[in-house]
Design a protein around this motif. Structure first.
Motif, PDB file in Angstrom:
ATOM      1  N   PRO A  55       0.810  -1.214   0.000  1.00 35.93           N
ATOM      2  CA  PRO A  55       0.000   0.000   0.000  1.00 35.93           C
ATOM      3  C   PRO A  55       0.849   1.271   0.000  1.00 35.93           C
ATOM      4  N   ASN A  56       2.055   1.169   0.573  1.00 38.34           N
ATOM      5  CA  ASN A  56       2.894   2.372   0.588  1.00 38.34           C
ATOM      6  C   ASN A  56       3.903   2.327  -0.558  1.00 38.34           C
ATOM      7  N   SER A  57       3.445   1.750  -1.677  1.00 33.48           N
ATOM      8  CA  SER A  57       4.299   1.628  -2.846  1.00 33.48           C
ATOM      9  C   SER A  57       5.015   2.943  -3.144  1.00 33.48           C
ATOM     10  N   ARG A  58       6.249   2.832  -3.568  1.00 33.85           N
ATOM     11  CA  ARG A  58       6.972   4.061  -3.892  1.00 33.85           C
ATOM     12  C   ARG A  58       6.672   4.485  -5.322  1.00 33.85           C
ATOM     13  N   GLN A  59       5.832   3.685  -5.997  1.00 38.85           N
ATOM     14  CA  GLN A  59       5.474   4.062  -7.364  1.00 38.85           C
ATOM     15  C   GLN A  59       4.329   5.063  -7.301  1.00 38.85           C
ATOM     16  N   ASP A  60       4.640   6.309  -7.651  1.00 40.52           N
ATOM     17  CA  ASP A  60       3.669   7.374  -7.449  1.00 40.52           C
ATOM     18  C   ASP A  60       2.366   7.159  -8.197  1.00 40.52           C
ATOM     19  N   ALA A  61       2.456   6.624  -9.438  1.00 39.89           N
ATOM     20  CA  ALA A  61       1.247   6.478 -10.247  1.00 39.89           C
ATOM     21  C   ALA A  61       0.301   5.476  -9.604  1.00 39.89           C
ATOM     22  N   LEU A  62       0.863   4.343  -9.150  1.00 43.33           N
ATOM     23  CA  LEU A  62       0.015   3.322  -8.522  1.00 43.33           C
ATOM     24  C   LEU A  62      -0.562   3.830  -7.209  1.00 43.33           C
ATOM     25  N   GLN A  63       0.273   4.509  -6.450  1.00 46.13           N
ATOM     26  CA  GLN A  63      -0.168   5.009  -5.160  1.00 46.13           C
ATOM     27  C   GLN A  63      -1.341   5.974  -5.332  1.00 46.13           C
ATOM     28  N   LEU A  64      -1.215   6.816  -6.349  1.00 45.43           N
ATOM     29  CA  LEU A  64      -2.268   7.799  -6.612  1.00 45.43           C
ATOM     30  C   LEU A  64      -3.572   7.101  -6.988  1.00 45.43           C
ATOM     31  N   ASP A 145      -4.200  25.354 -20.537  1.00 47.52           N
ATOM     32  CA  ASP A 145      -3.487  24.210 -19.965  1.00 47.52           C
ATOM     33  C   ASP A 145      -3.869  22.876 -20.600  1.00 47.52           C
ATOM     34  N   HIS A 146      -4.907  22.882 -21.484  1.00 43.43           N
ATOM     35  CA  HIS A 146      -5.395  21.606 -22.017  1.00 43.43           C
ATOM     36  C   HIS A 146      -4.307  20.783 -22.679  1.00 43.43           C
ATOM     37  N   ARG A 147      -3.471  21.446 -23.472  1.00 43.92           N
ATOM     38  CA  ARG A 147      -2.448  20.720 -24.232  1.00 43.92           C
ATOM     39  C   ARG A 147      -1.478  19.960 -23.341  1.00 43.92           C
ATOM     40  N   ARG A 148      -1.202  20.556 -22.152  1.00 38.79           N
ATOM     41  CA  ARG A 148      -0.256  19.911 -21.231  1.00 38.79           C
ATOM     42  C   ARG A 148      -0.782  18.579 -20.732  1.00 38.79           C
ATOM     43  N   PHE A 149      -2.127  18.454 -20.675  1.00 36.56           N
ATOM     44  CA  PHE A 149      -2.701  17.267 -20.052  1.00 36.56           C
ATOM     45  C   PHE A 149      -2.667  16.035 -20.926  1.00 36.56           C
ATOM     46  N   ARG A 150      -2.685  16.241 -22.228  1.00 35.55           N
ATOM     47  CA  ARG A 150      -2.795  15.061 -23.100  1.00 35.55           C
ATOM     48  C   ARG A 150      -1.657  14.071 -22.861  1.00 35.55           C
ATOM     49  N   PRO A 151      -0.381  14.510 -22.944  1.00 33.49           N
ATOM     50  CA  PRO A 151       0.679  13.522 -22.693  1.00 33.49           C
ATOM     51  C   PRO A 151       0.704  13.010 -21.255  1.00 33.49           C
ATOM     52  N   LEU A 152       0.365  13.888 -20.293  1.00 37.66           N
ATOM     53  CA  LEU A 152       0.397  13.442 -18.889  1.00 37.66           C
ATOM     54  C   LEU A 152      -0.681  12.392 -18.633  1.00 37.66           C
ATOM     55  N   ALA A 153      -1.888  12.667 -19.138  1.00 37.71           N
ATOM     56  CA  ALA A 153      -2.983  11.711 -18.934  1.00 37.71           C
ATOM     57  C   ALA A 153      -2.673  10.399 -19.647  1.00 37.71           C
ATOM     58  N   ALA A 154      -2.105  10.498 -20.856  1.00 40.85           N
ATOM     59  CA  ALA A 154      -1.782   9.276 -21.603  1.00 40.85           C
ATOM     60  C   ALA A 154      -0.761   8.442 -20.817  1.00 40.85           C
ATOM     61  N   ASP A 155       0.245   9.109 -20.253  1.00 46.78           N
ATOM     62  CA  ASP A 155       1.266   8.374 -19.487  1.00 46.78           C
ATOM     63  C   ASP A 155       0.663   7.737 -18.240  1.00 46.78           C
ATOM     64  N   LEU A 156      -0.243   8.466 -17.582  1.00 45.62           N
ATOM     65  CA  LEU A 156      -0.783   7.943 -16.320  1.00 45.62           C
ATOM     66  C   LEU A 156      -1.731   6.765 -16.533  1.00 45.62           C
ATOM     67  N   THR A 157      -2.374   6.676 -17.712  1.00 48.64           N
ATOM     68  CA  THR A 157      -3.311   5.557 -17.924  1.00 48.64           C
ATOM     69  C   THR A 157      -2.588   4.212 -17.850  1.00 48.64           C
ATOM     70  N   GLU A 161      -3.393  -0.296 -16.416  1.00 51.12           N
ATOM     71  CA  GLU A 161      -3.111  -1.633 -16.979  1.00 51.12           C
ATOM     72  C   GLU A 161      -2.772  -2.576 -15.812  1.00 51.12           C
ATOM     73  N   PRO A 162      -2.959  -3.882 -15.983  1.00 50.96           N
ATOM     74  CA  PRO A 162      -2.897  -4.757 -14.804  1.00 50.96           C
ATOM     75  C   PRO A 162      -1.504  -5.252 -14.414  1.00 50.96           C
ATOM     76  N   SER A 163      -0.439  -4.667 -14.946  1.00 50.98           N
ATOM     77  CA  SER A 163       0.882  -5.265 -14.741  1.00 50.98           C
ATOM     78  C   SER A 163       1.350  -5.202 -13.287  1.00 50.98           C
ATOM     79  N   GLY A 164       0.782  -4.258 -12.501  1.00 48.25           N
ATOM     80  CA  GLY A 164       1.243  -4.113 -11.117  1.00 48.25           C
ATOM     81  C   GLY A 164       2.494  -3.258 -11.015  1.00 48.25           C
ATOM     82  N   ASN A 165       3.003  -2.826 -12.142  1.00 43.27           N
ATOM     83  CA  ASN A 165       4.176  -1.958 -12.154  1.00 43.27           C
ATOM     84  C   ASN A 165       3.909  -0.786 -13.073  1.00 43.27           C
ATOM     85  N   THR A 166       4.510   0.334 -12.797  1.00 44.31           N
ATOM     86  CA  THR A 166       4.367   1.449 -13.727  1.00 44.31           C
ATOM     87  C   THR A 166       5.748   1.964 -14.086  1.00 44.31           C
TER      88      THR A 166
END
Ligand code: HEM
Length: 391
Positions: A55-64, A145-157, A161-166
């Motif tokens: 639960p205290n994963s150091r992987q920020d994306a998973l933690q979020l 700010d919309h343009r900034r979100f496209r790559p960030l949102a794409a990376d965060l998706t 995915e079910p790999s358990g790692n980001t």
């Protein structure tokens, strides 16, 4: 899980149905591909989301993502979802219609201009920018700010995915989005506003203690990313079908087939989300008569459930006139997609305007559409189109 399987999973789904609605893997986990079985698991409170391995994963994306309602179980799930449902209402979605129409028209102006010079990519011109524009409008993120979100949102998706790692990119995106939203929340607290961030901050503060600051942040970011690539895929998957089937374009334009029925069949036939996961959290559970021991992991293949021959006759045929289309593409039960009405509205406006403004669209010979190589989020990377002039 091979590239070929990801590109065309449907023959494998047919094979899975022949094994039955629920199959056990050698490692003790289960594959659920039957429609009734997947629906049952999603609705039965005995099944829930797996607790994070660390639960205290150091992987920020998973933690979020793990702090958001998407990955929460009772009672936390209900606590978060009820507060967010109070502000993300059907009324708020309906009120977005003019903004969606404006965004669609603006993107179609650009598409018309691009196609007047030659082939253009529908994904790049419309399917990617539309959902991110609409979500930013909903949340109250300034247009600059919309343009900034496209790559960030794409990376965060990737964290969905079910790999358990980001990857480091997904983690960096999580940190940047958190750094963006934290001051936006403070700003809305100082000067209240009626956008979703403002409304949620006000609702949370009026109901102190029901949502922590970290949960507020995680759920706002979830709303941004959950509605982005999924809706992009709905638009792309739908257009790819239309390019293959000019008869459908005519039937839709002459209103023989209503656009909402077409959209439901796209969701069923080529679901933007192909699978979700669950874990058995109680003793004595069964699904369609198969005992599922507590602690077992389940993969629910909703893309396959939507093509269950026991639920839909001739399931591999695209047929928007079939009766009772109720795909599981938005899930079912307590976690059913909170944005499903918004996604459907965006798609309805986009296809309506596309069919009116660019009726002579066609695929580009020699430039076939390219799928994204993803297992869960199924869609296109590029979808080249051109305008064929009438003789
Ligand atoms: C075609 C577009 C979309 C598809 C196919 C889709 C699909 C899904 C699915 C399958 C789930 C359930 C996940 C599970 O049970 O584990 C879900 C949940 C969710 N979706 Fe969507 N979604 C779409 C669009 C959107 C939009 C536009 C938004 C937001 C504006 C959104 C926000 C959410 C949220 C917040 C959840 C979590 C709900 C909960 O856990 O209670 N989605 N979506």
């Amino acid at each position: 899980m091979t590239p070929a399987g990801r590109a065309d999973p449907f023959p494998l789904y047919t094979a899975a149905h022949e094994l039955g609605p629920v199959s056990a893997f050698a490692d003790g986990s289960f594959l659920v591909c039957g429609y009734a079985a997947a629906d049952e698991v999603l609705r039965d409170p005995g099944f829930g989301l797996a607790e994070p391995v660390s639960p205290n994963s150091r992987q920020d994306a998973l933690q979020l993502m793990n702090q958001s309602m998407l990955r929460a179980n009772p009672p936390d799930h209900g606590r978060m979802r009820s507060l967010i449902s109070k502000v993300f209402t059907p009324r708020r979605v309906a009120d977005l219609r003019p903004a969606i129409e404006a965004a669609v028209n603006n993107l179609l102006d650009q598409l018309a201009q691009a196609t007047s010079k030659g082939p253009a990519d529908f994904m790049n011109q419309v399917a990617f920018p539309l959902p991110v524009t609409v979500i930013c409008e909903l949340l109250g993120v300034p247009p600059s700010d919309h343009r900034r979100f496209r790559p960030l949102a794409a990376d965060l998706t990737e964290a969905l995915e079910p790999s358990g790692n980001t990857s480091a990119r997904a983690d960096a995106a999580a940190r940047q989005l958190a750094a963006y939203f934290a001051p936006l929340i403070s700003d809305r607290r100082a000067s209240p506003s009626n956008d979703l961030v403002g409304a949620l901050v006000a609702a949370r503060d009026a109901d102190n203690g029901r949502l922590t600051d970290q949960e507020l942040l995680a759920n706002l970011i979830l709303l941004l990313v959950a509605g982005f690539e999924t809706t992009t895929n709905l638009l792309g998957n739908g257009l790819a079908i239309l390019l293959d089937r000019p008869d459908l374009t005519t039937a839709l334009r002459t209103e023989q087939i209503p656009i909402p029925a077409f959209i439901e069949e796209v969701l069923r036939y080529d679901s933007p989300v192909q699978a979700v996961t669950r874990q058995a959290r109680a003793d004595g559970l069964t699904v369609e008569g198969v005992p599922i021991p507590k602690g077992s992991d389940l993969i629910l293949l909703i893309g396959a459930a939507n093509r269950d021959p026991a639920r839909y006759p001739d399931p591999d045929r695209f047929e928007p006139t079939r009766s009772d289309i109720k795909p599981l593409s938005f899930g079912s039960g307590p976690h059913i997609c909170i944005g499903n009405k918004l996604a459907r509205l965006e798609a309805a406006v986009a296809f309506q305007e596309l069919l009116t403004r660019l009726p002579n669209m066609s695929a580009v010979p020699g430039r076939p559409p390219l799928r994204r190589d993803r297992l869960i989020l199924r869609g296109f990377q590029t979808l080249p189109i051109q305008i064929t002039q009438r003789p």
